[in-house]
Design an enzyme around this catalytic site. Structure first.
Site, PDB file in Angstrom:
ATOM      1  N   ASP A  60      23.251  13.527 -25.177  1.00  8.92           N
ATOM      2  CA  ASP A  60      22.876  12.160 -24.950  1.00  8.92           C
ATOM      3  C   ASP A  60      20.995  12.289 -25.496  1.00  8.92           C
ATOM      4  O   ASP A  60      20.249  12.871 -24.900  1.00  8.92           O
ATOM      5  CB  ASP A  60      22.411  12.174 -23.576  1.00  8.92           C
ATOM      6  CG  ASP A  60      22.380  10.668 -23.357  1.00  8.92           C
ATOM      7  OD1 ASP A  60      22.241   9.732 -24.284  1.00  8.92           O
ATOM      8  OD2 ASP A  60      23.152  10.425 -22.980  1.00  8.92           O
TER       9      ASP A  60
ATOM     10  N   ASP B 144      21.193   7.131 -27.862  1.00 11.89           N
ATOM     11  CA  ASP B 144      21.165   5.992 -26.758  1.00 11.89           C
ATOM     12  C   ASP B 144      20.928   5.064 -27.477  1.00 11.89           C
ATOM     13  O   ASP B 144      19.440   4.931 -28.159  1.00 11.89           O
ATOM     14  CB  ASP B 144      20.321   6.335 -25.589  1.00 11.89           C
ATOM     15  CG  ASP B 144      19.652   5.784 -24.787  1.00 11.89           C
ATOM     16  OD1 ASP B 144      20.893   5.921 -23.853  1.00 11.89           O
ATOM     17  OD2 ASP B 144      18.548   5.228 -23.954  1.00 11.89           O
TER      18      ASP B 144
ATOM     19  N   GLU C  37      25.273   4.076 -29.038  1.00 11.63           N
ATOM     20  CA  GLU C  37      25.387   3.216 -27.580  1.00 11.63           C
ATOM     21  C   GLU C  37      24.967   1.825 -28.659  1.00 11.63           C
ATOM     22  O   GLU C  37      24.017   2.543 -29.349  1.00 11.63           O
ATOM     23  CB  GLU C  37      25.004   3.121 -27.012  1.00 11.63           C
ATOM     24  CG  GLU C  37      25.057   2.781 -25.604  1.00 11.63           C
ATOM     25  CD  GLU C  37      23.495   2.669 -24.900  1.00 11.63           C
ATOM     26  OE1 GLU C  37      24.256   2.369 -23.384  1.00 11.63           O
ATOM     27  OE2 GLU C  37      22.887   2.943 -24.604  1.00 11.63           O
TER      28      GLU C  37
ATOM     29  N   HIS D 295      27.694   5.913 -16.565  1.00 14.82           N
ATOM     30  CA  HIS D 295      27.142   5.648 -15.539  1.00 14.82           C
ATOM     31  C   HIS D 295      25.696   4.688 -15.549  1.00 14.82           C
ATOM     32  O   HIS D 295      25.395   4.704 -14.629  1.00 14.82           O
ATOM     33  CB  HIS D 295      25.777   7.045 -16.286  1.00 14.82           C
ATOM     34  CG  HIS D 295      25.131   6.837 -17.206  1.00 14.82           C
ATOM     35  ND1 HIS D 295      25.601   6.651 -18.462  1.00 14.82           N
ATOM     36  CD2 HIS D 295      23.792   5.916 -17.351  1.00 14.82           C
ATOM     37  CE1 HIS D 295      25.094   6.084 -19.628  1.00 14.82           C
ATOM     38  NE2 HIS D 295      23.921   5.945 -19.403  1.00 14.82           N
ATOM     39  N   ASP D 296      26.409   4.043 -16.605  1.00 13.55           N
ATOM     40  CA  ASP D 296      25.521   2.641 -16.426  1.00 13.55           C
ATOM     41  C   ASP D 296      26.650   1.080 -15.839  1.00 13.55           C
ATOM     42  O   ASP D 296      25.998   0.056 -15.897  1.00 13.55           O
ATOM     43  CB  ASP D 296      25.217   2.014 -17.372  1.00 13.55           C
ATOM     44  CG  ASP D 296      23.613   2.988 -18.501  1.00 13.55           C
ATOM     45  OD1 ASP D 296      23.552   3.457 -17.464  1.00 13.55           O
ATOM     46  OD2 ASP D 296      23.696   2.905 -19.786  1.00 13.55           O
TER      47      ASP D 296
HETATM   48  C1  GLC Z   1      21.179   3.627 -22.063  1.00 14.09           C
HETATM   49  C2  GLC Z   1      21.246   4.243 -21.220  1.00 14.09           C
HETATM   50  C3  GLC Z   1      21.174   3.578 -19.610  1.00 14.09           C
HETATM   51  C4  GLC Z   1      19.086   3.956 -19.901  1.00 14.09           C
HETATM   52  C5  GLC Z   1      19.192   3.178 -21.318  1.00 14.09           C
HETATM   53  C6  GLC Z   1      17.625   3.375 -21.385  1.00 14.09           C
HETATM   54  O1  GLC Z   1      21.435   1.921 -21.779  1.00 14.09           O
HETATM   55  O2  GLC Z   1      22.837   4.135 -21.308  1.00 14.09           O
HETATM   56  O3  GLC Z   1      21.401   4.460 -18.317  1.00 14.09           O
HETATM   57  O4  GLC Z   1      18.782   3.145 -18.666  1.00 14.09           O
HETATM   58  O5  GLC Z   1      19.859   3.114 -22.310  1.00 14.09           O
HETATM   59  O6  GLC Z   1      17.367   4.461 -22.536  1.00 14.09           O
END
Ligand code: GLC
Length: 541
Positions: free
Chosen positions: A96, A191, A243, A317-318
């Site tokens: 990540d 991310d 993402e 995880h979100d």
């Molecule tokens: C992404 C991650 C999340 C995090 C955010 C800020 O959405 O998946 O867990 O809080 O980015 O880094």
């Protein structure tokens, strides 16, 4: 850069996977221990959430040193051993990369704060804040020490956005990517990467908390091309995924089409907002099937026609567990879990499995706010109370929506702490671990169905390579699609409800064969009745 479409990715939240030291926090040695389990499942690559030094305000997404390991998880030797152990079993690692922002404890921010102008230009500082809202609530700007200026933080106040316009920032970040690439990892998950490109002049934006002002800005594509060239681009076997927050199909085609040299694929989240009341996460609403079906069809078809490539997933995880959101789990947990699995594993894109999904894990069902630790949930709870919700109402919303739902310890067996740790887990285990755990499920329907789906993707080219064509678009409870490849056709039927539903099979399919289904006795007939959460895939060779 052409991605290997037969691969399947498994996501591990290292903090909650397997603890070998008894400190209540998962570690690299725990991952090494479980590599045979991953091998049995058949996955090709493991995405690890951040394990770098971090004050853990946002569970590691607030990085204070990009090129080191948080001792909670082990050390560099453990990390290298893990990569090696994976290699021996044919399992690669994807790391990540959190390059949109860093922790305010990172030395770059600390130097900037101490007055070093070189490092001040690493961040986004303004005399006047815009009206943008942080994704974790409140203003997206915080005072930059006592300078009278403000720094941008699209997430928590402790996560300062980096200034990608500064070539020195890009250089440093590309070095980070290369540092880990040189350690032998074969993939990266970037991310919130579609937020890195900020305009030179930042404007107020009253729409949607300011998102249009900083999301998918055109310059983002330039930055991705630069990064591709400076880091992983030359390695054909590399797998990268971005993402993409609140993104569009048009942009995801650009991010992922092979001739663009940006990334291998993109995550989008539209399908996981179909149970949001008016687009707002902290609300309670049954999912809207019509919206879900239309989204899947539009994305599936357009990405297919325009040669884009999607990362497909139900959980991460979100997100709270998809099982709790889309399925009557009291009666049909196994049927629902397998139907959800088939609906993406047989579709066009790379499937991602979030740990525990392959055994049908559920949300933890906590009884009290005291059990939650996630910064986003704690902020949301406060905001809900301030908006006039009662404590009970607010807790009900947090229970359904909190990110802690999937961050709970992996359920290995029925022993203390689900076999995750001999110490006190950093986040309480889920209530269901005595019945839902790896030991029990290895003999059950869900785990073996996942195994079969993964193996099928490697065997049947149509699954990995075929086009996507929507089917039965008017159905009010079946999400169906067709895949097409070199004269072959695959029809995938998914009943999203507990009620049975019948359909008339198109003539040509009456000669088809069952490829996979989650009920043992499915037959191909003129009329097919799909039972509760039944999935059925039939192939025409
Ligand atoms: C992404 C991650 C999340 C995090 C955010 C800020 O959405 O998946 O867990 O809080 O980015 O880094």
């Amino acid at each position: 850069m052409v991605v290997d479409k037969s691969k399947v990715v498994y996501q591990i939240y290292p903090k909650s996977f397997k603890d070998t030291t008894g400190n209540g926090i998962g570690d690299f040695r725990g991952i090494i221990e479980k590599i045979p389990y991953l091998k049995e499942l058949g996955v090709d690559m493991v995405w690890l959430n951040p394990f770098y030094p971090s004050p853990q305000r946002d569970n590691g997404y607030d990085i204070s040193d990009y090129k080191a390991i948080n001792p909670l998880f082990g050390d560099m030797a453990d990390f290298e051993e893990m990569i090696e152990a994976g290699k021996e079993q044919g399992i690669e690692f994807m790391l990540d990369m959190v390059l949109n922002h860093c922790s305010i404890e990172h030395e770059w921010f600390q130097k900037a704060l101490a007055g070093d102008e070189y490092y001040q230009d690493f961040f986004i500082l303004r005399e006047e804040p815009t009206d943008w809202v942080s994704k974790f609530g409140g203003s997206a700007w915080a005072p930059f020490g006592d300078t009278g200026k403000y720094y941008l933080h699209l997430f928590d106040e402790s996560q300062a956005d980096l200034n990608w316009r500064n070539p020195q920032v890009r250089k440093e970040l590309f070095q980070v990517v290369n540092f880990w690439k040189d350690k032998g990892v074969k993939g990266f998950r970037f991310d919130v990467i579609n937020l890195i490109g900020k305009d030179e002049v930042l404007e107020n934006c009253p729409i949607n908390d300011g998102k249009p002002a900083y999301t998918d800005r055109p310059i983002t594509h330039d930055y991705l091309q630069m990064m591709n060239k400076a880091t992983f681009g030359a390695d054909e076997s590399f797998m990268t995924v971005g993402e993409m927050s609140s993104t569009t199909i048009e942009n995801c085609v650009l991010y992922s089409a092979p001739d663009r040299n940006e990334l291998s694929m993109a995550f989008n989240f539209h399908h996981l907002k179909v149970d949001y009341e008016e687009g707002q996460k902290w609300t309670l609403k049954a999912f809207d099937f019509e919206e879900l079906k239309t989204l899947f069809h539009t994305w599936g078809q357009e990405m297919s026609e325009q040669n884009g490539w999607s990362a497909l997933f139900w959980n991460n995880h979100d997100q709270p567990r998809a099982l709790n959101r889309f399925v009557d789990v009291k009666q049909f947990r196994s049927e629902g879990a397998t139907m959800l699995a088939a609906s993406i594993h047989l579709s066009r894109g790379t499937p991602y499995i979030y740990m525990g999904e392959e055994i049908g894990m559920l949300d933890p069902d906590y009884d009290s706010m005291a059990d939650y630790v996630d910064v986003e949930s704690l902020n949301a709870y406060r905001i809900l109370l301030a908006e006039g919700k009662s404590e009970e109402e607010a807790l009900a919303i947090i229970k359904a929506k909190s990110r802690d739902n999937t961050r709970i310890p992996m359920q290995w067996d029925a022993s203390l702490n689900a076999g995750f740790s001999t110490g006190t887990p950093w986040l309480k285990v889920g209530k269901s671990y005595q019945t839902i755990n790896v030991e029990a499920e290895q003999k059950g329907l869900i785990f073996n169905f996942y195994k079969e789906l993964i193996a099928l993707r490697k065997k049947e080219k149509i699954i990995a390579e075929g086009n996507y064509v929507p089917a039965f678009v008017d159905s009010q409870q079946i999400y169906a699609f067709e895949r097409q490849y070199q004269g072959q056709k695959l029809l995938v039927l998914n009943n999203f409800y507990a009620d049975a539903v019948s359909l008339t099979l198109p003539e040509e399919y009456r000669e088809a064969q069952v490829l996979i289904g989650n009920y043992a006795d499915s037959k191909i007939d003129e009329s097919i009745c799909l039972r509760a959460y039944e999935t059925l895939a039939i192939i025409l060779r």
